[in-house]
Design an enzyme around this catalytic site. Structure first.
Site, PDB file in Angstrom:
ATOM      1  N   ARG A 162      -9.868  17.375   2.812  1.00 21.01           N
ATOM      2  CA  ARG A 162      -8.711  17.158   3.691  1.00 21.01           C
ATOM      3  C   ARG A 162      -7.418  17.344   2.886  1.00 21.01           C
ATOM      4  O   ARG A 162      -7.248  16.753   1.836  1.00 21.01           O
ATOM      5  CB  ARG A 162      -8.766  15.733   4.292  1.00 21.01           C
ATOM      6  N   CYS A 183      -4.653  11.029   1.624  1.00 18.58           N
ATOM      7  CA  CYS A 183      -3.786   9.840   1.499  1.00 18.58           C
ATOM      8  C   CYS A 183      -2.356  10.131   1.043  1.00 18.58           C
ATOM      9  O   CYS A 183      -1.416   9.833   1.775  1.00 18.58           O
ATOM     10  CB  CYS A 183      -4.428   8.814   0.569  1.00 18.58           C
ATOM     11  N   LYS A 221       0.831  -1.214   0.000  1.00 15.65           N
ATOM     12  CA  LYS A 221       0.000   0.000   0.000  1.00 15.65           C
ATOM     13  C   LYS A 221       0.869   1.270   0.000  1.00 15.65           C
ATOM     14  O   LYS A 221       0.658   2.186  -0.802  1.00 15.65           O
ATOM     15  CB  LYS A 221      -0.945  -0.018   1.211  1.00 15.65           C
ATOM     16  N   ASN A 241       1.082   3.936  -3.254  1.00 20.71           N
ATOM     17  CA  ASN A 241       0.720   5.355  -3.181  1.00 20.71           C
ATOM     18  C   ASN A 241       1.931   6.255  -3.410  1.00 20.71           C
ATOM     19  O   ASN A 241       1.827   7.299  -4.058  1.00 20.71           O
ATOM     20  CB  ASN A 241       0.069   5.671  -1.833  1.00 20.71           C
TER      21      ASN A 241
HETATM   22  P1  NAD Z   1     -12.460   8.629   7.594  1.00 22.84           P
HETATM   23  O1  NAD Z   1     -11.971   9.629   8.536  1.00 22.84           O
HETATM   24  O2  NAD Z   1     -13.321   9.025   6.446  1.00 22.84           O
HETATM   25  O3  NAD Z   1     -13.252   7.485   8.375  1.00 22.84           O
HETATM   26  C1  NAD Z   1     -12.812   6.876   9.544  1.00 22.84           C
HETATM   27  C2  NAD Z   1     -14.003   6.620  10.455  1.00 22.84           C
HETATM   28  O4  NAD Z   1     -13.553   5.889  11.595  1.00 22.84           O
HETATM   29  C3  NAD Z   1     -14.664   7.888  10.976  1.00 22.84           C
HETATM   30  O5  NAD Z   1     -16.043   7.866  10.658  1.00 22.84           O
HETATM   31  C4  NAD Z   1     -14.430   7.825  12.486  1.00 22.84           C
HETATM   32  O6  NAD Z   1     -15.511   8.369  13.221  1.00 22.84           O
HETATM   33  C5  NAD Z   1     -14.309   6.325  12.713  1.00 22.84           C
HETATM   34  N1  NAD Z   1     -13.614   5.938  13.935  1.00 22.84           N
HETATM   35  C6  NAD Z   1     -12.506   6.483  14.498  1.00 22.84           C
HETATM   36  N2  NAD Z   1     -12.188   5.823  15.621  1.00 22.84           N
HETATM   37  C7  NAD Z   1     -13.093   4.832  15.780  1.00 22.84           C
HETATM   38  C8  NAD Z   1     -13.299   3.845  16.771  1.00 22.84           C
HETATM   39  N3  NAD Z   1     -12.477   3.715  17.819  1.00 22.84           N
HETATM   40  N4  NAD Z   1     -14.360   3.020  16.620  1.00 22.84           N
HETATM   41  C9  NAD Z   1     -15.191   3.131  15.574  1.00 22.84           C
HETATM   42  N5  NAD Z   1     -15.049   4.066  14.620  1.00 22.84           N
HETATM   43  C10 NAD Z   1     -14.000   4.903  14.719  1.00 22.84           C
HETATM   44  O7  NAD Z   1     -11.156   7.881   7.042  1.00 22.84           O
HETATM   45  P2  NAD Z   1     -10.976   7.142   5.639  1.00 22.84           P
HETATM   46  O8  NAD Z   1     -10.664   8.139   4.581  1.00 22.84           O
HETATM   47  O9  NAD Z   1     -12.101   6.185   5.437  1.00 22.84           O
HETATM   48  O10 NAD Z   1      -9.627   6.341   5.910  1.00 22.84           O
HETATM   49  C11 NAD Z   1      -9.574   5.210   6.760  1.00 22.84           C
HETATM   50  C12 NAD Z   1      -8.259   4.473   6.522  1.00 22.84           C
HETATM   51  O11 NAD Z   1      -8.229   3.991   5.167  1.00 22.84           O
HETATM   52  C13 NAD Z   1      -7.006   5.338   6.661  1.00 22.84           C
HETATM   53  O12 NAD Z   1      -5.969   4.540   7.157  1.00 22.84           O
HETATM   54  C14 NAD Z   1      -6.691   5.751   5.231  1.00 22.84           C
HETATM   55  O13 NAD Z   1      -5.338   6.044   5.047  1.00 22.84           O
HETATM   56  C15 NAD Z   1      -7.086   4.489   4.490  1.00 22.84           C
HETATM   57  N6  NAD Z   1      -7.440   4.691   3.085  1.00 22.84           N
HETATM   58  C16 NAD Z   1      -8.177   5.782   2.712  1.00 22.84           C
HETATM   59  C17 NAD Z   1      -8.527   5.945   1.385  1.00 22.84           C
HETATM   60  C18 NAD Z   1      -9.318   7.147   0.948  1.00 22.84           C
HETATM   61  O14 NAD Z   1      -9.333   7.414  -0.261  1.00 22.84           O
HETATM   62  N7  NAD Z   1      -9.966   7.875   1.834  1.00 22.84           N
HETATM   63  C19 NAD Z   1      -8.142   5.001   0.418  1.00 22.84           C
HETATM   64  C20 NAD Z   1      -7.416   3.879   0.832  1.00 22.84           C
HETATM   65  C21 NAD Z   1      -7.067   3.738   2.177  1.00 22.84           C
END
Ligand code: NAD
Length: 429
Positions: free
Chosen positions: A327, A260, A204, A208
């Site tokens: 973001r 990201c 990953k 990226n």
């Molecule tokens: P996000 O902030 O949109 O969502 C994360 C969610 O987790 C939030 O709704 C938050 O309230 C919840 N959360 C936090 N702590 C928690 C807990 N203890 N229990 C339950 N829920 C909890 O983040 P995202 O963009 O979905 O990214 C999540 C992960 O995926 C990150 O590691 C990111 O790097 C990775 N990722 C993101 C993308 C993208 O395009 N956004 C793509 C691939 C990977």
């Protein structure tokens, strides 16, 4: 299969919904009670094409539900996916406290064998830590497996990417969870790569960083193009048709942003440093990206001279098209720099205005993109939304004190703009 997704954000909500769409029973968990309430009432907290219809359909058909209780999610499922944030810390390393918290919560609720899958983007070796944490905090002392299953979706195309992934990476320590993981992903008909956990985690960050590198590469080329009178679009076309290179991610502009690329890049540099490798290539990628924005701001100030008491219209606030995500958006960064120079801003984005408001204060938010130029000294394109290409140029030309456009995403044709009487500055052309 019965699946839980912990963290219902951009990744968790779309992943959970697509798993439900192919027939799995999915419970999405989030500790943001307001978000869960909204989802339970049929609302969608993010904009992502096709998502709303799919969520509604799968909720109605009884395969998708939402809760704020991790214990409920763990109890009702065999496989638990972690999709919580992994934000950057000031030194570039990753804040893993969200992952650690969830690992403890899962451990506390386990009463039988579970597969715990990390979908968040994490530094190599995090899987081992998650495993140790679960072992330590699981009072029931039941068996479990930890799996790394990084997510490669692109915001703005997340549903399509999840329904038709290029590949699925599954990192495991033993063969035990492999059959279940293959069963979860078999409806998606994508190549499945089984690796060890460390390799999956590294894939990953390496992927990226490579995409970010490609963007910085073409941005560096754009500087050479500007200095030599060449056209970066033509150069990108010429090198991109080589199958070994490919045309995607070769669009010069004001640089990459979003939640990201910047954080994954700095995390990868930091991880490499911690294990003894000075990843200078990636440091240069960061430097070029920062320089690209500086150069664009300079283009604006060189042309308009003093920005104080000038009004600039900005099209685009999201970090890229087709999303409401702001973001680490380069567009917001650009707006803030223009404000710092004293410019007043009139801004528009098709989807991201609500999310931009808390970050970008003091700007006038305009609902109609064709009204943005009214009373402005210049117009700036900051995000590559397709609809900006159909901007009413005649109206904008009449609204501006002088027709000046700074196109940070190369949406218009320089020759055509010149013919229409614009002072038109883009990137690398
Ligand atoms: P996000 O902030 O949109 O969502 C994360 C969610 O987790 C939030 O709704 C938050 O309230 C919840 N959360 C936090 N702590 C928690 C807990 N203890 N229990 C339950 N829920 C909890 O983040 P995202 O963009 O979905 O990214 C999540 C992960 O995926 C990150 O590691 C990111 O790097 C990775 N990722 C993101 C993308 C993208 O395009 N956004 C793509 C691939 C990977």
């Amino acid at each position: 299969m019965k699946l839980a997704i912990i963290g219902t954000g951009y990744v968790g909500l779309v992943t959970g919904t697509c798993f439900a769409e192919v027939g799995h029973d999915v419970i999405c968990v989030d500790n943001d009670a307001a978000k869960v309430k909204m989802l339970q009432a049929g609302g969608i907290p993010i904009y992502e094409p096709k998502l709303q219809e799919l969520v509604q359909k799968n909720v109605a058909e009884g395969r998708l539900s939402f809760t704020s209780s991790t214990a409920e999610g763990v109890e009702k499922s065999d496989v638990i996916f972690i999709a919580v944030p992994t934000p950057p810390q000031p030194d570039g390393s990753v804040d893993l406290s969200f992952i650690e918290r969830v690992a403890r919560d899962i451990a506390g609720a386990m009463t039988g064998y579970k597969i715990v899958v990390d979908k968040s983007t994490v530094p190599v070796k995090t899987g081992e830590r998650v495993s140790e944490t679960i072992k330590r905090y699981c009072k029931a002392k039941v068996e479990f497996d930890v799996v790394s299953n990084p997510e490669f979706l692109r915001e703005g195309f997340a549903v399509d990417d999840l329904m038709k992934p290029d590949r699925v990476v599954i990192g495991v320590r033993s063969q035990r969870p492999v059959a279940a993981m293959k069963e979860i992903y078999s409806p998606f008909k994508a190549p499945i790569i089984i690796t060890d956990i460390a390799s999956a985690e590294l894939i990953k960050h390496a992927a990226n960083s490579f995409l970010a590198l490609k963007i910085s590469y073409i941005n560096a080329i754009s500087i050479v193009c500007e200095a030599s009178g060449a056209n970066v679009e033509q150069v990108a076309e010429g090198i991109g048709l080589d199958e070994r290179i490919g045309r995607r991610f070769l669009n010069a502009g004001i640089g990459f942003g979003g939640s990201c690329f910047p954080k994954d890049l700095s995390a990868f540099i930091k991880i490499s440093e911690q294990i003894g490798y000075d990843f200078r290539l990636l440091q240069e990628v960061q430097r070029i990206n920062a320089q690209q924005m500086d150069r664009f701001v300079k283009k604006i100030t060189d042309t308009l001279w003093v920005l104080r008491d000038k009004t600039i219209g900005v099209l685009g606030l999201a970090f890229k098209q087709n999303t409401d995500d702001v973001r680490m958006s380069p567009a917001i960064d650009l707006c803030q720099r223009l404000q710092k120079e004293g410019a007043a801003l009139r801004v528009h984005d098709p989807k991201a205005m609500d999310k931009a408001k808390p970050l970008l204060k003091g700007a006038t938010y305009v609902d109609d993109m064709n009204a943005v130029a009214e009373g402005c000294d210049a117009i700036v394109i900051a995000t590559e939304w397709e609809e900006f290409k159909s901007l009413d140029l005649d109206r904008a030309q009449k609204s501006l004190s002088h027709p000046i456009m700074f196109d940070g995403r190369n949406l218009f044709d320089p020759a055509e703009m010149e013919k229409r009487g614009w002072v038109y500055k883009s990137v690398g052309r």
